[in-house]
Write an enzyme that holds these catalytic residues in place. Structure first.
Site, PDB file in Angstrom:
ATOM      1  N   SER A 121       0.832  -1.204   0.000  1.00 26.41           N
ATOM      2  CA  SER A 121       0.000   0.000   0.000  1.00 26.41           C
ATOM      3  C   SER A 121       0.862   1.248   0.000  1.00 26.41           C
ATOM      4  O   SER A 121       1.965   1.255   0.533  1.00 26.41           O
ATOM      5  CB  SER A 121      -0.910   0.013   1.222  1.00 26.41           C
ATOM      6  OG  SER A 121      -1.652   1.213   1.224  1.00 26.41           O
ATOM      7  N   LYS A 175      -4.725  -6.670   2.959  1.00 32.97           N
ATOM      8  CA  LYS A 175      -4.615  -5.491   2.092  1.00 32.97           C
ATOM      9  C   LYS A 175      -5.994  -5.083   1.567  1.00 32.97           C
ATOM     10  O   LYS A 175      -6.327  -3.904   1.475  1.00 32.97           O
ATOM     11  CB  LYS A 175      -3.655  -5.788   0.931  1.00 32.97           C
ATOM     12  CG  LYS A 175      -3.654  -4.757  -0.206  1.00 32.97           C
ATOM     13  CD  LYS A 175      -3.150  -3.409   0.253  1.00 32.97           C
ATOM     14  CE  LYS A 175      -2.830  -2.395  -0.807  1.00 32.97           C
ATOM     15  NZ  LYS A 175      -3.620  -2.271  -1.991  1.00 32.97           N
ATOM     16  N   HIS A 207      -7.832  -3.420   4.334  1.00 35.22           N
ATOM     17  CA  HIS A 207      -7.213  -2.089   4.457  1.00 35.22           C
ATOM     18  C   HIS A 207      -7.843  -1.121   3.449  1.00 35.22           C
ATOM     19  O   HIS A 207      -8.213  -0.002   3.789  1.00 35.22           O
ATOM     20  CB  HIS A 207      -5.700  -2.212   4.223  1.00 35.22           C
ATOM     21  CG  HIS A 207      -5.023  -0.932   3.866  1.00 35.22           C
ATOM     22  ND1 HIS A 207      -5.116  -0.357   2.611  1.00 35.22           N
ATOM     23  CD2 HIS A 207      -4.255  -0.089   4.592  1.00 35.22           C
ATOM     24  CE1 HIS A 207      -4.441   0.774   2.597  1.00 35.22           C
ATOM     25  NE2 HIS A 207      -3.900   0.954   3.777  1.00 35.22           N
ATOM     26  N   ASN A 208      -7.973  -1.562   2.207  1.00 35.62           N
ATOM     27  CA  ASN A 208      -8.564  -0.688   1.185  1.00 35.62           C
ATOM     28  C   ASN A 208     -10.025  -0.400   1.491  1.00 35.62           C
ATOM     29  O   ASN A 208     -10.513   0.711   1.269  1.00 35.62           O
ATOM     30  CB  ASN A 208      -8.439  -1.326  -0.195  1.00 35.62           C
ATOM     31  CG  ASN A 208      -7.033  -1.231  -0.754  1.00 35.62           C
ATOM     32  OD1 ASN A 208      -6.085  -1.073  -0.008  1.00 35.62           O
ATOM     33  ND2 ASN A 208      -6.895  -1.326  -2.054  1.00 35.62           N
ATOM     34  N   GLU A 238     -10.153   2.166   4.003  1.00 34.24           N
ATOM     35  CA  GLU A 238      -9.808   3.441   3.336  1.00 34.24           C
ATOM     36  C   GLU A 238     -11.051   4.062   2.679  1.00 34.24           C
ATOM     37  O   GLU A 238     -11.282   5.272   2.778  1.00 34.24           O
ATOM     38  CB  GLU A 238      -8.723   3.145   2.293  1.00 34.24           C
ATOM     39  CG  GLU A 238      -8.248   4.306   1.485  1.00 34.24           C
ATOM     40  CD  GLU A 238      -7.238   3.847   0.416  1.00 34.24           C
ATOM     41  OE1 GLU A 238      -6.285   3.111   0.738  1.00 34.24           O
ATOM     42  OE2 GLU A 238      -7.434   4.208  -0.762  1.00 34.24           O
TER      43      GLU A 238
HETATM   44  N1  LIG Z   1      -0.543   1.993  -9.090  1.00 36.35           N
HETATM   45  C1  LIG Z   1      -0.722   1.919  -7.774  1.00 36.35           C
HETATM   46  O1  LIG Z   1      -0.826   2.920  -7.057  1.00 36.35           O
HETATM   47  C2  LIG Z   1      -0.774   0.577  -7.102  1.00 36.35           C
HETATM   48  C3  LIG Z   1      -0.785   0.505  -5.709  1.00 36.35           C
HETATM   49  C4  LIG Z   1      -0.742  -0.730  -5.108  1.00 36.35           C
HETATM   50  C5  LIG Z   1      -0.741  -1.866  -5.877  1.00 36.35           C
HETATM   51  N2  LIG Z   1      -0.768  -1.787  -7.238  1.00 36.35           N
HETATM   52  C6  LIG Z   1      -0.743  -3.021  -8.009  1.00 36.35           C
HETATM   53  O2  LIG Z   1       0.593  -3.225  -8.457  1.00 36.35           O
HETATM   54  C7  LIG Z   1       0.561  -3.889  -9.722  1.00 36.35           C
HETATM   55  C8  LIG Z   1       1.329  -3.054 -10.723  1.00 36.35           C
HETATM   56  O3  LIG Z   1       0.699  -1.801 -10.845  1.00 36.35           O
HETATM   57  P1  LIG Z   1       1.189  -0.711 -11.887  1.00 36.35           P
HETATM   58  O4  LIG Z   1       0.238   0.421 -11.782  1.00 36.35           O
HETATM   59  O5  LIG Z   1       2.645  -0.470 -11.682  1.00 36.35           O
HETATM   60  O6  LIG Z   1       1.090  -1.460 -13.291  1.00 36.35           O
HETATM   61  P2  LIG Z   1      -0.196  -1.897 -14.171  1.00 36.35           P
HETATM   62  O7  LIG Z   1      -0.580  -0.761 -15.026  1.00 36.35           O
HETATM   63  O8  LIG Z   1      -1.235  -2.494 -13.286  1.00 36.35           O
HETATM   64  O9  LIG Z   1       0.437  -3.051 -15.077  1.00 36.35           O
HETATM   65  C9  LIG Z   1       1.397  -2.775 -16.068  1.00 36.35           C
HETATM   66  C10 LIG Z   1       2.522  -3.782 -16.003  1.00 36.35           C
HETATM   67  O10 LIG Z   1       2.001  -5.121 -16.186  1.00 36.35           O
HETATM   68  C11 LIG Z   1       2.725  -5.722 -17.272  1.00 36.35           C
HETATM   69  N3  LIG Z   1       1.889  -6.701 -17.938  1.00 36.35           N
HETATM   70  C12 LIG Z   1       0.583  -6.578 -18.264  1.00 36.35           C
HETATM   71  N4  LIG Z   1       0.137  -7.707 -18.850  1.00 36.35           N
HETATM   72  C13 LIG Z   1       1.196  -8.564 -18.895  1.00 36.35           C
HETATM   73  C14 LIG Z   1       1.374  -9.884 -19.371  1.00 36.35           C
HETATM   74  N5  LIG Z   1       0.350 -10.574 -19.896  1.00 36.35           N
HETATM   75  N6  LIG Z   1       2.593 -10.446 -19.239  1.00 36.35           N
HETATM   76  C15 LIG Z   1       3.614  -9.768 -18.692  1.00 36.35           C
HETATM   77  N7  LIG Z   1       3.508  -8.520 -18.209  1.00 36.35           N
HETATM   78  C16 LIG Z   1       2.315  -7.920 -18.315  1.00 36.35           C
HETATM   79  C17 LIG Z   1       3.085  -4.554 -18.143  1.00 36.35           C
HETATM   80  O11 LIG Z   1       4.089  -4.929 -19.032  1.00 36.35           O
HETATM   81  P3  LIG Z   1       4.275  -4.107 -20.423  1.00 36.35           P
HETATM   82  O12 LIG Z   1       5.113  -2.905 -20.087  1.00 36.35           O
HETATM   83  O13 LIG Z   1       4.997  -5.074 -21.303  1.00 36.35           O
HETATM   84  O14 LIG Z   1       2.913  -3.769 -20.931  1.00 36.35           O
HETATM   85  C18 LIG Z   1       3.536  -3.549 -17.102  1.00 36.35           C
HETATM   86  O15 LIG Z   1       4.812  -3.836 -16.604  1.00 36.35           O
HETATM   87  C19 LIG Z   1      -0.919  -4.045 -10.078  1.00 36.35           C
HETATM   88  O16 LIG Z   1      -1.357  -5.325  -9.681  1.00 36.35           O
HETATM   89  C20 LIG Z   1      -1.603  -3.003  -9.250  1.00 36.35           C
HETATM   90  O17 LIG Z   1      -2.937  -3.348  -8.950  1.00 36.35           O
HETATM   91  C21 LIG Z   1      -0.762  -0.594  -7.850  1.00 36.35           C
END
Ligand SMILES: NC(=O)c1ccc[n+]([C@@H]2O[C@H](COP(=O)([O-])OP(=O)(O)OC[C@H]3O[C@@H](n4cnc5c(N)ncnc54)[C@H](OP(=O)(O)O)[C@@H]3O)[C@@H](O)[C@H]2O)c1
Length: 481
Positions: free
Chosen positions: A135, A189, A192-193, A196
């Site tokens: 988080s 988690k 937690h959300n 939130e």
């Molecule tokens: N953003 C936040 O604030 C936040 C907070 C907590 C948790 N999270 C979680 O953390 C995770 C990452 O979040 P994010 O926002 O950084 O990214 P995201 O937009 O959820 O995902 C993009 C990433 O996933 C990869 N990807 C998607 N499909 C794929 C596949 N079939 N095979 C391999 N790679 C694949 C993409 O690779 P390419 O570059 O090749 O497309 C890229 O690296 C998610 O599960 C999200 O829910 C996010």
């Protein structure tokens, strides 16, 4: 910067280098941990190393094989890809390259039931699957998130020191601990959300009441929130609320909050919390109202259709300062209820799945790094320290006293909202929950009698053991059920 080779030279690896993965990898590197980095699309890997290679030791890998080869054993492989099918795709790609004892850490927002399924499948192959709640968004990932790892105790022994190193610290204590086996981390988690959502809804209602019951302008309400942030409500959410309310829109000169479309969106973890709570039979009415309030706000057509319906004639309260004090009390009391409900859900999930989650430890790791970080969490931790078997947070001495002190104000605020026609579902449901638990008798007795009447569902009596049925269609004698 070291370039990748087939030699195992990285302590940990991150695959998935969008905002979260990239920042988590940087956080690890900044703490002196050599980190292998990989992404499906290699340009992300290259740009990470080009832009931030100076921050530590990155080992870029273009292929999954190179990535795995770069990791020291047992391998620690963090997956930060889009939750859902992409996570399964990445696991399917990497698992055949791993060996027994290696660890796959899923730091995405997975549903805990998916985590349980994945953990079981990988356990059969000797691989530890560590579903980990993270988080704090992208800033947290870089500067210190709150980390909630599930999975085996053995995997935590190998991973814990690294994760604790990069987690937020409060009073020197890392905001990371082993939550429990398999899906426990993602479950916590999720709750937690959900909390939130409830917290944000209550803050929204407090703002709305001050704005529309008292007629205070946004900038003055920002001041009220700043004052609250100096007291027991001190928290990240209260702090940013003051910032937002004080902000003026550059284009129009109006308060920023007035130019934002009032339709709240959601990514789904609040909904999961409520769906799971329904399955577990735990009343998380504060979280549910918050999720529904967001849904209701988004139904523009229904809102437009209903806009002309009658309500009370507009009127204003004269005593804004006194009412603001009442709202502060109502907010604190309702917040206690929301957290009590969330912790009830954690305890119910823990019992259902045999996780043995320590609720006080959850309060401890939420004190920093995450969105709900707050002084309040120290109180929750203290409550569980004083009584680890506490049935509900409401009866802890501190919280019971605060709820007692809030009585008049809380009821006045809910009644005022109803009288003036200002929606306050969070405050109202919190008070109703509180009164339901306090009640000597509930109309559930009548519900049971009705169910027996129309469906012969039977009932239990207050004065005798057993279950019973009344012959409602006959002579109304009572027979054993
Ligand atoms: N953003 C936040 O604030 C936040 C907070 C907590 C948790 N999270 C979680 O953390 C995770 C990452 O979040 P994010 O926002 O950084 O990214 P995201 O937009 O959820 O995902 C993009 C990433 O996933 C990869 N990807 C998607 N499909 C794929 C596949 N079939 N095979 C391999 N790679 C694949 C993409 O690779 P390419 O570059 O090749 O497309 C890229 O690296 C998610 O599960 C999200 O829910 C996010």
């Amino acid at each position: 910067m070291e370039r990748g080779s087939a030699m195992a030279q990285a302590r940990i690896g991150v695959t998935g280098l969008a905002v979260m993965g990239r920042n988590l990898a940087r956080n690890l590197a900044r703490h002196g941990h050599p980190v292998a980095v990989h992404n499906r699309t290699t340009s992300r890997t290259k740009s990470l190393v080009e832009e931030f290679g100076h921050e530590g030791t990155f080992v870029p890998a273009e292929t999954p094989e190179d990535f795995v080869a770069a990791l020291e054993r047992p391998r620690r492989l963090v997956v930060m890809v889009k939750a859902g099918a992409p996570t399964d795709a990445v696991i399917d790609e990497f698992a055949p390259l791993l060996e027994p004892g290696d660890m796959i850490v899923d730091g995405g927002n997975a549903h805990f039931l998916d985590t349980r399924r994945r953990e079981q499948a990988l356990r059969e192959r000797g691989i530890h699957f560590v579903g980990t709640g993270i988080s704090g968004g992208e800033e947290g990932a870089l500067h210190g998130p709150s980390i909630m790892p599930g999975g085996s105790a053995e995997s935590y022994a190998a991973l814990g020191p690294l994760l604790e190193d990069i987690a937020a610290k409060v009073d020197g204590t890392p905001c990371c601990t082993h939550v429990g086996p398999d899906g426990a981390g993602h479950f916590v988690k999720m709750v937690h959300n959900g909390i939130e959502y409830a917290d944000m809804q209550l803050i929204g209602e407090a703002y709305d009441l001050l704005r529309h019951a008292c007629g205070l302008p946004a900038a003055e309400i920002a001041e009220v929130f700043r004052t609250w942030n100096d007291g027991r409500l001190e928290s990240y959410l209260i702090e940013i609320t003051a910032e937002v309310l004080a902000h003026t829109d550059a284009a129009t000169g109006r308060p920023f909050v007035d130019v934002v479309l009032d339709q709240a969106e959601q990514k789904g973890t609040g909904r999961w919390t409520v769906q799971t709570a329904l399955d577990l039979g735990v009343p998380v009415s504060g979280i549910a109202e918050a999720v529904f309030a967001r849904s209701a706000s988004g139904h523009a057509q229904v809102r437009a259709a209903a806009r002309g319906l009658p309500g009370p004639a507009p009127s204003r309260l004269e005593e804004a300062a006194a009412f603001a004090d009442d709202v502060e009390k109502a907010l604190y009391a309702s917040k206690i209820v929301a957290y009590a409900q969330g912790f009830h859900q954690i305890q119910a999930g823990s019992a259902e799945y045999g996780w043995d989650v320590d609720p006080g430890a959850m309060a401890t790791i939420w004190r920093g790094g995450c969105i709900i970080r707050a002084r309040f969490l120290d109180r929750i931790r203290a409550a569980y320290d004083a009584d680890p078997a506490l049935t509900t947070l409401l009866t802890d001495d501190h919280f019971a006293e605060a709820l007692g002190d809030a009585q008049d104000a809380w009821r006045k605020v809910v009644a005022t909202a109803a009288r003036l026609g200002i929606p306050a579902p969070g405050f109202s449901t919190a008070l109703a929950y509180y009164d339901s638990l306090r009640a000597e008798r509930l109309p559930a007795a009548l519900t049971q009698a009705q169910r027996d009447f129309f469906g012969a569902h039977t009932y239990r009596r207050v004065d005798r053991d057993g279950s019973f049925h009344t012959l409602w269609g006959g002579d109304r004698t009572e027979i054993p059920g």
